[in-house]
Write a protein that holds these residues in place. Structure first.
Motif, PDB file in Angstrom:
ATOM      1  N   VAL A 199      29.835  13.815  -4.801  1.00 26.38           N
ATOM      2  CA  VAL A 199      28.768  13.245  -5.213  1.00 26.38           C
ATOM      3  C   VAL A 199      27.780  13.966  -5.870  1.00 26.38           C
ATOM      4  O   VAL A 199      27.226  15.189  -5.323  1.00 26.38           O
ATOM      5  N   TRP A 200      26.839  13.868  -6.511  1.00 23.50           N
ATOM      6  CA  TRP A 200      25.929  13.714  -6.586  1.00 23.50           C
ATOM      7  C   TRP A 200      24.565  12.562  -7.180  1.00 23.50           C
ATOM      8  O   TRP A 200      25.600  11.329  -7.772  1.00 23.50           O
ATOM      9  N   LEU A 201      23.262  13.044  -7.684  1.00 19.21           N
ATOM     10  CA  LEU A 201      22.586  11.388  -7.878  1.00 19.21           C
ATOM     11  C   LEU A 201      21.691  11.555  -8.980  1.00 19.21           C
ATOM     12  O   LEU A 201      21.139  13.605  -8.931  1.00 19.21           O
ATOM     13  N   MET A 202      21.628  11.310 -10.136  1.00 23.71           N
ATOM     14  CA  MET A 202      20.873  11.611 -11.504  1.00 23.71           C
ATOM     15  C   MET A 202      19.494  11.340 -10.766  1.00 23.71           C
ATOM     16  O   MET A 202      19.242  10.505  -9.826  1.00 23.71           O
ATOM     17  N   ARG A 203      18.766  12.044 -10.892  1.00 20.97           N
ATOM     18  CA  ARG A 203      17.408  12.887 -10.935  1.00 20.97           C
ATOM     19  C   ARG A 203      17.118  12.892  -9.297  1.00 20.97           C
ATOM     20  O   ARG A 203      16.394  12.763  -8.557  1.00 20.97           O
ATOM     21  N   GLN A 204      18.443  13.347  -8.927  1.00 21.91           N
ATOM     22  CA  GLN A 204      18.330  14.130  -7.175  1.00 21.91           C
ATOM     23  C   GLN A 204      16.956  15.005  -7.325  1.00 21.91           C
ATOM     24  O   GLN A 204      16.886  15.171  -5.928  1.00 21.91           O
ATOM     25  N   ALA A 205      16.981  15.564  -7.873  1.00 16.63           N
ATOM     26  CA  ALA A 205      15.851  16.476  -7.900  1.00 16.63           C
ATOM     27  C   ALA A 205      14.299  15.623  -8.443  1.00 16.63           C
ATOM     28  O   ALA A 205      13.999  15.603  -9.372  1.00 16.63           O
ATOM     29  N   GLY A 206      13.368  15.314  -7.370  1.00 15.50           N
ATOM     30  CA  GLY A 206      12.043  14.504  -7.907  1.00 15.50           C
ATOM     31  C   GLY A 206      11.485  14.135  -6.994  1.00 15.50           C
ATOM     32  O   GLY A 206      11.753  14.686  -5.655  1.00 15.50           O
ATOM     33  N   ARG A 207      10.346  12.868  -7.098  1.00 15.46           N
ATOM     34  CA  ARG A 207       9.759  12.458  -5.896  1.00 15.46           C
ATOM     35  C   ARG A 207      10.335  12.065  -4.320  1.00 15.46           C
ATOM     36  O   ARG A 207       9.338  11.696  -3.954  1.00 15.46           O
ATOM     37  N   TYR A 208      10.966  11.226  -5.299  1.00 21.45           N
ATOM     38  CA  TYR A 208      11.597  10.599  -3.431  1.00 21.45           C
ATOM     39  C   TYR A 208      11.638  12.122  -2.477  1.00 21.45           C
ATOM     40  O   TYR A 208      11.148  11.803  -1.849  1.00 21.45           O
ATOM     41  N   LEU A 209      11.673  13.156  -2.678  1.00 22.21           N
ATOM     42  CA  LEU A 209      11.613  14.321  -2.002  1.00 22.21           C
ATOM     43  C   LEU A 209      10.228  15.599  -1.384  1.00 22.21           C
ATOM     44  O   LEU A 209       9.768  15.894  -2.229  1.00 22.21           O
ATOM     45  N   PRO A 210       9.918  15.424  -0.574  1.00 23.11           N
ATOM     46  CA  PRO A 210       8.320  15.762   0.160  1.00 23.11           C
ATOM     47  C   PRO A 210       8.582  16.798  -0.316  1.00 23.11           C
ATOM     48  O   PRO A 210       7.385  17.356  -0.614  1.00 23.11           O
ATOM     49  N   GLU A 211       9.873  17.671  -0.434  1.00 19.75           N
ATOM     50  CA  GLU A 211       9.416  19.089  -1.159  1.00 19.75           C
ATOM     51  C   GLU A 211       9.149  19.083  -2.669  1.00 19.75           C
ATOM     52  O   GLU A 211       8.810  20.172  -2.496  1.00 19.75           O
ATOM     53  N   TYR A 212      10.102  18.292  -3.479  1.00 18.82           N
ATOM     54  CA  TYR A 212       9.090  17.554  -4.075  1.00 18.82           C
ATOM     55  C   TYR A 212       7.904  18.012  -4.311  1.00 18.82           C
ATOM     56  O   TYR A 212       7.026  18.552  -5.610  1.00 18.82           O
ATOM     57  N   ARG A 213       7.869  16.987  -3.848  1.00 16.43           N
ATOM     58  CA  ARG A 213       6.252  16.599  -4.707  1.00 16.43           C
ATOM     59  C   ARG A 213       5.026  18.154  -3.903  1.00 16.43           C
ATOM     60  O   ARG A 213       3.995  17.958  -4.481  1.00 16.43           O
ATOM     61  N   ALA A 214       5.276  18.512  -2.953  1.00 18.30           N
ATOM     62  CA  ALA A 214       4.308  19.482  -2.513  1.00 18.30           C
ATOM     63  C   ALA A 214       5.064  20.884  -3.415  1.00 18.30           C
ATOM     64  O   ALA A 214       3.800  21.438  -4.185  1.00 18.30           O
ATOM     65  N   LEU A 215       5.565  21.355  -4.305  1.00 14.95           N
ATOM     66  CA  LEU A 215       5.643  22.177  -4.680  1.00 14.95           C
ATOM     67  C   LEU A 215       5.464  21.282  -6.261  1.00 14.95           C
ATOM     68  O   LEU A 215       4.207  22.723  -6.957  1.00 14.95           O
ATOM     69  N   ARG A 216       4.939  20.205  -6.433  1.00 15.43           N
ATOM     70  CA  ARG A 216       4.863  19.715  -7.690  1.00 15.43           C
ATOM     71  C   ARG A 216       3.161  19.671  -7.547  1.00 15.43           C
ATOM     72  O   ARG A 216       2.249  20.010  -8.635  1.00 15.43           O
TER      73      ARG A 216
END
Ligand code: CP3
Length: 345
Positions: free
Chosen positions: A19-36
């Motif tokens: 299993v993997w999810l399209m757009r799995q790296a992105g805005r639903y992840l707090p750690e992504y929003r922090a780095l962005r």
């Protein structure tokens, strides 16, 4: 040893599902929003190869997905072809000059805009080997020519792609040149990703669903087939996933005629129909509705099982029917992973 994901893409019907999810790296992840927030924008993240590698790995570290999809964007190809690219907050991407009112000849290509992406792939591949013992698969990707052309021509996303569809009817030879130019850059770009360590690649055709049957043959099937055969001539072992979103009843023809190794299907397709109509043994990827993942609960569980059961007789990669939404609760992703990991055929 190939991981579970690569095994299925190569045609083995394993008892457990990757299993993997399209757009799995992105805005639903707090750690992504922090780095962005720290780096100050999407393109700045893509071109900071340490940050891009880190973002690619974030969902693997948090959830243990079987595949890590390169953090980049399909619009890096038009950027390398010489259009200017901006991601404006709340407005989506903007490409200038738009090809509905300028020509391809007016663009000066900037191939160096592709090289940092390969560096990201190398960094992710090295980190996956160092941090995870059980075969995680590095996935590269590009947009398919039709979808990329809709952005290059209109200069931005559009609901029904009418400007590009009209241009393809009005001036098919000029439009064919645009498509051919995208095919050429995409072949180089995917080969570069594979050389850098991508073990499989996906072609995203997000707007394949807006074309009439004859236009679908010409602008979706033919250019994807050209990419598949050129990439396979150089990298015969690397599986290619085609994702013609919205293709509906044209999916079996797409699967037969493009030569892709696996076909991604969106949530409007009944998995039972797809299992019956797609070539026997062809690996399928999909197709839970991203909104079910947003909502969670028993319906998520029921529908995820329905997808898993439908594809029990062929290789299958569990995924959504489109990208994960930015408001998706982390707990629902965990719930879904529990369902997929508990299932076996
Ligand atoms: O799947 C992944 O996690 C890998 C990275 C990835 C991104 N875009 C990162 C991204 C991939 C595979 C894409 C593909 C992509 N990009 C497609 C095809 C798939 C699809 O969703 O239909 C398309 C059409 C694009 C073009 C694009 N990029 C748009 C229209 C937008 C703005 C809308 C939006 O969702 O924000 C983007 C920006 C973008 N690409 C973001 C990410 C994480 C959001 C950037 C941000 O604001 O942080």
């Amino acid at each position: 040893m190939p991981g579970l994901l690569l095994e299925n893409l190569l045609g083995t019907n394993t008892s457990k599902r990757p299993v993997w999810l399209m757009r799995q790296a992105g805005r639903y992840l707090p750690e992504y929003r922090a780095l962005r927030a720290e780096k100050g924008g999407f393109l700045a993240l893509v071109y900071d190869t340490d940050a891009a590698a880190e973002i690619t790995l974030q969902p693997i570290r948090r959830f243990g997905f079987d595949g890590a999809i390169l953090f980049s964007d399909i619009l890096i190809v038009p950027y390398a072809m010489g259009q200017n690219l901006e991601f404006l907050a709340g407005e989506g991407p903007k490409l200038t000059p738009r090809l509905v009112d300028s020509t391809l000849k007016g663009l000066t290509s900037v191939p160096e805009r592709l090289t940092p992406i390969y560096e990201t792939v190398r960094k992710v591949r090295a980190a996956l080997d160092a941090e995870f013992d059980s075969g995680k698969t590095m996935l590269g990707f590009a947009g398919s020519p039709w979808t990329v052309a809709t952005y290059m021509c209109a200069g931005e996303g559009s609901r029904d792609q009418h400007e590009t569809r009209a241009m393809a009817y009005r001036d098919p030879s000029a439009f064919a040149e645009i498509i051919q130019a995208i095919v050429g850059v995409t072949v180089e770009y995917l080969s570069g990703q594979i050389q850098a360590g991508a073990e499989a690649v996906q072609l995203f055709d997000s707007w394949a669903g807006s074309l009439s049957p004859a236009q679908f043959e010409r602008w979706v099937i033919a250019p994807n087939a050209a990419i598949v055969s050129a990439v396979k001539a150089r990298h015969p072992e690397t599986p290619i996933i085609g994702f013609p979103k919205g293709a509906g009843e044209k999916l079996p023809a797409y699967a037969r005629e493009t030569g892709v190794d696996a076909v991604g299907i969106d949530e409007t397709i009944d998995p039972i129909w797809a299992a019956r109509e797609l070539p026997q043994g062809l690996p399928v990827q999909g197709n839970l509705d991203p909104l079910l993942l947003l909502s969670g609960g028993e319906e998520l569980e029921f529908q995820a099982r329905r997808v898993l059961d439908a594809f029990a007789d062929r290789p299958h990669v569990f995924n959504l029917g489109h990208g994960i939404g930015q408001f998706t609760p982390i707990a629902h992703v965990e719930q879904l992973l529990g369902i997929v990991r508990n299932w076996s055929r």
